[in-house]
Design an enzyme around this catalytic site. Structure first.
Site, PDB file in Angstrom:
ATOM      1  N   HIS A   1     -10.987  -1.749  11.764  1.00 34.73           N
ATOM      2  CA  HIS A   1      -9.870  -2.597  11.345  1.00 34.73           C
ATOM      3  C   HIS A   1      -9.704  -3.701  12.396  1.00 34.73           C
ATOM      4  O   HIS A   1      -8.728  -3.708  13.145  1.00 34.73           O
ATOM      5  CB  HIS A   1      -8.618  -1.718  11.244  1.00 34.73           C
ATOM      6  CG  HIS A   1      -7.468  -2.362  10.544  1.00 34.73           C
ATOM      7  ND1 HIS A   1      -6.176  -1.891  10.681  1.00 34.73           N
ATOM      8  CD2 HIS A   1      -7.392  -3.423   9.713  1.00 34.73           C
ATOM      9  CE1 HIS A   1      -5.364  -2.641   9.954  1.00 34.73           C
ATOM     10  NE2 HIS A   1      -6.071  -3.572   9.358  1.00 34.73           N
TER      11      HIS A   1
ATOM     12  N   CYS B   1       1.307  -7.532  14.374  1.00 35.07           N
ATOM     13  CA  CYS B   1       1.020  -7.886  15.775  1.00 35.07           C
ATOM     14  C   CYS B   1       0.297  -9.228  15.884  1.00 35.07           C
ATOM     15  O   CYS B   1      -0.223  -9.582  16.936  1.00 35.07           O
ATOM     16  CB  CYS B   1       0.193  -6.799  16.443  1.00 35.07           C
ATOM     17  SG  CYS B   1       1.118  -5.297  16.771  1.00 35.07           S
TER      18      CYS B   1
ATOM     19  N   GLY C   1      -3.705  -4.311  -1.944  1.00 32.38           N
ATOM     20  CA  GLY C   1      -4.232  -3.287  -1.033  1.00 32.38           C
ATOM     21  C   GLY C   1      -4.613  -1.988  -1.740  1.00 32.38           C
ATOM     22  O   GLY C   1      -5.429  -1.211  -1.237  1.00 32.38           O
TER      23      GLY C   1
ATOM     24  N   ARG D   1       1.735 -12.284  -0.432  1.00 34.06           N
ATOM     25  CA  ARG D   1       0.389 -12.518   0.098  1.00 34.06           C
ATOM     26  C   ARG D   1      -0.243 -13.790  -0.441  1.00 34.06           C
ATOM     27  O   ARG D   1       0.117 -14.271  -1.505  1.00 34.06           O
ATOM     28  CB  ARG D   1      -0.517 -11.336  -0.304  1.00 34.06           C
ATOM     29  CG  ARG D   1      -0.071  -9.986   0.248  1.00 34.06           C
ATOM     30  CD  ARG D   1      -0.583  -9.800   1.633  1.00 34.06           C
ATOM     31  NE  ARG D   1      -0.082  -8.583   2.266  1.00 34.06           N
ATOM     32  CZ  ARG D   1      -0.775  -7.917   3.203  1.00 34.06           C
ATOM     33  NH1 ARG D   1      -1.963  -8.322   3.576  1.00 34.06           N
ATOM     34  NH2 ARG D   1      -0.258  -6.849   3.778  1.00 34.06           N
TER      35      ARG D   1
ATOM     36  N   TYR E   1      -1.115  -3.812  -7.068  1.00 30.30           N
ATOM     37  CA  TYR E   1      -0.957  -4.501  -5.781  1.00 30.30           C
ATOM     38  C   TYR E   1      -2.287  -4.522  -5.010  1.00 30.30           C
ATOM     39  O   TYR E   1      -2.967  -3.490  -4.893  1.00 30.30           O
ATOM     40  CB  TYR E   1       0.141  -3.831  -4.923  1.00 30.30           C
ATOM     41  CG  TYR E   1       0.089  -4.353  -3.505  1.00 30.30           C
ATOM     42  CD1 TYR E   1       0.602  -5.620  -3.203  1.00 30.30           C
ATOM     43  CD2 TYR E   1      -0.550  -3.643  -2.495  1.00 30.30           C
ATOM     44  CE1 TYR E   1       0.482  -6.138  -1.927  1.00 30.30           C
ATOM     45  CE2 TYR E   1      -0.668  -4.154  -1.213  1.00 30.30           C
ATOM     46  CZ  TYR E   1      -0.152  -5.403  -0.938  1.00 30.30           C
ATOM     47  OH  TYR E   1      -0.287  -5.918   0.316  1.00 30.30           O
TER      48      TYR E   1
ATOM     49  N   LYS F   1      -9.549  -2.171   1.826  1.00 30.88           N
ATOM     50  CA  LYS F   1      -9.228  -0.999   2.647  1.00 30.88           C
ATOM     51  C   LYS F   1      -9.991   0.241   2.165  1.00 30.88           C
ATOM     52  O   LYS F   1     -10.440   1.060   2.972  1.00 30.88           O
ATOM     53  CB  LYS F   1      -7.721  -0.727   2.615  1.00 30.88           C
ATOM     54  CG  LYS F   1      -6.871  -1.894   3.062  1.00 30.88           C
ATOM     55  CD  LYS F   1      -7.128  -2.272   4.490  1.00 30.88           C
ATOM     56  CE  LYS F   1      -6.076  -3.270   4.977  1.00 30.88           C
ATOM     57  NZ  LYS F   1      -6.363  -3.737   6.339  1.00 30.88           N
TER      58      LYS F   1
ATOM     59  N   SER G   1      -0.378  -3.413  12.036  1.00 34.82           N
ATOM     60  CA  SER G   1       0.200  -4.559  11.335  1.00 34.82           C
ATOM     61  C   SER G   1       1.375  -5.127  12.133  1.00 34.82           C
ATOM     62  O   SER G   1       1.960  -4.463  12.984  1.00 34.82           O
ATOM     63  CB  SER G   1       0.620  -4.177   9.919  1.00 34.82           C
ATOM     64  OG  SER G   1       1.208  -2.926   9.905  1.00 34.82           O
TER      65      SER G   1
ATOM     66  N   ASP H   1      -9.617  -9.242   9.505  1.00 32.23           N
ATOM     67  CA  ASP H   1      -9.096  -7.906   9.199  1.00 32.23           C
ATOM     68  C   ASP H   1     -10.091  -6.762   9.408  1.00 32.23           C
ATOM     69  O   ASP H   1      -9.705  -5.712   9.885  1.00 32.23           O
ATOM     70  CB  ASP H   1      -8.595  -7.875   7.744  1.00 32.23           C
ATOM     71  CG  ASP H   1      -7.678  -6.688   7.446  1.00 32.23           C
ATOM     72  OD1 ASP H   1      -6.884  -6.316   8.333  1.00 32.23           O
ATOM     73  OD2 ASP H   1      -7.763  -6.120   6.343  1.00 32.23           O
TER      74      ASP H   1
ATOM     75  N   ARG I   1       0.850  -1.185   0.000  1.00 34.96           N
ATOM     76  CA  ARG I   1       0.000   0.000   0.000  1.00 34.96           C
ATOM     77  C   ARG I   1       0.892   1.243   0.000  1.00 34.96           C
ATOM     78  O   ARG I   1       1.998   1.225   0.500  1.00 34.96           O
ATOM     79  CB  ARG I   1      -0.896   0.029   1.236  1.00 34.96           C
ATOM     80  CG  ARG I   1      -2.011  -0.995   1.206  1.00 34.96           C
ATOM     81  CD  ARG I   1      -2.964  -0.841   2.375  1.00 34.96           C
ATOM     82  NE  ARG I   1      -2.367  -1.217   3.630  1.00 34.96           N
ATOM     83  CZ  ARG I   1      -1.915  -0.380   4.551  1.00 34.96           C
ATOM     84  NH1 ARG I   1      -2.039   0.924   4.386  1.00 34.96           N
ATOM     85  NH2 ARG I   1      -1.368  -0.821   5.654  1.00 34.96           N
TER      86      ARG I   1
HETATM   87  C1  OXD Z   1      -2.949  -4.122   6.356  1.00 35.94           C
HETATM   88  C2  OXD Z   1      -3.475  -5.293   5.651  1.00 35.94           C
HETATM   89  O1  OXD Z   1      -2.006  -3.508   5.852  1.00 35.94           O
HETATM   90  O2  OXD Z   1      -4.403  -5.932   6.180  1.00 35.94           O
HETATM   91  O3  OXD Z   1      -3.474  -3.794   7.422  1.00 35.94           O
HETATM   92  O4  OXD Z   1      -2.996  -5.612   4.542  1.00 35.94           O
HETATM   93 MN    MN Z   2      -5.294  -4.908   7.819  1.00 32.28          MN
END
Ligand code: OXD
Ligand code: MN
Length: 589
Positions: A228, A252, A201, A373, A199, A208, A250, A279, A70
């Protein structure tokens, strides 16, 4: 054409005149049509067919090397007024932005096909679901949207013949030129324009862009919240399931928590964990006054590296069929995939994420991009909840916020009440690790993990959270904070994490049911150390005491960081937030 809705038809016509594709193809969602697109993408090299015996229905895609994540610096919220985007978003006047992007889209699909993808975010027919349409010149986008959302004719049924309530997404790869890459949201127009990226995202506009940025704005106006957050259900031996929604920045372990495997002590007793989402959560007051959540998505767009049988068995299982892999390493021996952390056996005869020959034993570059991914259907997940498609959603008992803190935040604490919980979420932070470039240990604030995803002024967003608390009243979920990442003096993690995080979730659910007492501390309610179940772990109650220790000096320092962060919002910071900070300072005295 799959609809007679004039709002849709007029808008598609307008975009066709702008982009000038050679042909327009409406995606009906039929297997036949999708199979044909896969065939064409394999022929053109856009997708690589993987070993169909070992990985049936699986495909591999490589993005350009300049297009792997992103791009927050090129992401815009173009509200009418700058102050409505707020200090945490890039803003541009909508007229100016349309003026800049219109010439870029003019004729951009010349020689290409435009695909029209109708999709539903949320189960078809759910009162919480919403419709989007994405126009794109990328087959990769069509196939990913087919996994991540509910696409095709059924989505139009949800919209009906006259409604104008759909999100208008326009995407073109153009030349994948990073200098001309724009991910732009026009909240007042229900519109998203994305150009020069391929990409996920940036281009799977349901995720998102719609489900967080546009939806958070819609939620503010319509009395709900788009967050989120993962959604996970815990079933006790009596068969009762309680649901938790949790937000983390992210890196975590969000996907891990969403799909965790209970420790043996709980499995033996008959506890089970069910995944609703990993997510995003859309959350709204239900008929009984409680908050109900759906996962608007239909698949997982997960980070591959680090995913292994041990770290996340359920995620790995989810990727064994009908999955699209992006920027992972291709094992040429059996035409399967590999990434760092999958196992300790990197392939010697492979192609890395850039498309170059790669030997995992001798090359010391990465085989898979760190942000590579998998796009996997949710229904592949062994622990997907039977309630996944429930149009009413699931009732939320607890909200959990968390970050990566070495010392400050304890393993777990509960807020005193809703408003204090909103403060706890708004002051969430993570410390940078050695894994990322830049200084280690720098505190980054990320309110509710929404910093890059809130489609309006975050000061107003905080106010909206306070308002939701007023609407839900005593039916509100309890709010908690967790930190799996506390370290000892040698910098080693103290808490085992992964499946053992369930031990903390159990305390959280006990609190929600008023089954257990707590200790009052200046920052909130903490468990009595003996109330965290450590049976089967090689740590003792003293370790739990350490994990729960609140260092007042660190917290006094923390209040300074919070005050500085809040300053940025000026008059938009709700008074209640200032009160909460003053209360914390007072309790720390
Ligand atoms: C993020 C994702 O960046 O879920 O939060 O890809
Ligand atoms: Mn996310």
């Amino acid at each position: 054409m799959l609809t007679s809705n004039k709002n849709v038809l007029n808008w598609v016509d307008e975009m066709v005149s702008l982009c000038k594709p050679d042909k327009v193809v409406w995606i009906d969602g039929s297997e036949e049509q999708l199979d044909d697109l896969i065939k064409r993408a394999i022929e053109s090299g856009e997708l690589i067919e993987l070993n169909q015996e070992k990985l049936p229905g699986c495909l591999l895609h490589r993005t350009k090397q300049n297009d792997v994540a992103r791009v927050e610096d090129r992401t815009f919220i173009c509200s009418e007024k700058k102050e409505d985007a707020g200090p945490t978003n890039n803003w541009c006047d909508p007229k100016e932005m349309y003026g800049k992007l219109t010439p870029m889209f003019d004729g951009v699909m010349n020689g290409r096909i435009m695909y029209v993808i109708p999709y539903s975010m949320g189960p078809i027919g759910s009162p919480l679901a919403k419709v989007g349409i994405e126009l794109t010149d990328s087959i990769y986008v069509v196939l990913n949207m087919n996994i991540m959302t509910r696409i095709g004719k059924a989505a139009f049924e949800n919209l009906g013949d006259v409604s104008n309530d759909f999100v208008r997404g326009l995407h073109s790869k153009a030349d994948i030129n990073p200098d001309k890459r724009y991910i732009v949201h026009f909240p007042q127009d229900n519109t998203i324009w994305s150009i020069n990226s391929g990409y996920g995202g940036n281009v799977l506009l349901g995720k998102k862009c719609f489900a967080l940025r546009i939806a958070s704005y819609q939620g503010k106006n319509e009395g709900w919240i788009a967050e989120h957050m993962l959604i996970v259900g815990i079933e006790n031996p009596k068969g009762e399931v309680k649901y938790i929604a949790a937000a983390f920045p992210s890196a975590c372990g969000k996907t891990n928590l969403a799909m965790l495997i209970p420790p043996e002590i709980y499995r033996k007793k008959g506890y089970k964990v069910w995944t609703i989402g990993d997510d995003i959560a859309w959350i709204k007051p239900g008929k009984d006054g409680r908050l109900y959540a759906i996962n608007p998505e239909n698949g997982f767009f997960g980070v591959a590296p680090g995913t292994s049988e041990k770290s996340n068995f359920n995620a790995l299982e989810s990727t064994k069929k009908n999955t699209i892999f992006t920027n992972v390493c291709q094992n040429l021996d059996d035409n399967t995939v590999w990434w760092e952390g999958l196992d300790k056996n990197p392939p010697e005869h492979a192609v890395d994420w850039t498309g170059k020959p790669w030997n995992g034993k001798t090359d010391n570059t990465k085989g898979a991009h760190p942000n590579s991914r998998f796009t996997a259907p949710a229904k592949n997940c062994p622990c997907i909840s039977p309630e996944f498609d429930n149009p009413e959603g699931v009732p939320i008992s607890a909200f959990v916020f968390g970050g990566r803190r070495a010392k400050t935040a304890p393993l777990v604490y509960q807020s005193f009440d809703w408003n204090h919980g909103v403060f706890v979420g708004a002051t969430m932070a993570s410390e940078t690790t050695a894994a990322a470039a830049g200084e280690v240990g720098v505190v980054r604030r990320d309110p509710m993990a929404m910093l890059p995803f809130c489609g309006y002024n975050m000061g107003d967003y905080f106010k909206h959270w306070f308002d939701i608390g007023k609407i839900v009243g005593d039916k509100a979920p309890k709010i908690f904070n967790v930190n799996w990442f506390r370290t000892d003096d040698d910098g080693k993690f103290i808490w085992p994490g992964f499946g053992d995080n369930m031990r903390v979730l159990m305390w959280i659910l006990d609190r929600c049911e008023n089954n257990v007492d707590a200790n009052k501390t200046p920052i909130g309610y903490e468990p009595k150390p003996e109330d965290i179940n450590i049976e089967g772990l090689d740590i003792d109650t003293k370790t739990i005491e350490d994990l729960l220790f609140v260092d007042k000096d660190l917290w006094k320092n923390e209040t300074k960081g919070i005050a500085e962060f809040f300053d940025m919002f000026g008059d938009k910071l709700p008074k209640e937030m200032k009160t909460q900070l003053e209360n914390l300072k007072e309790r720390l005295k």
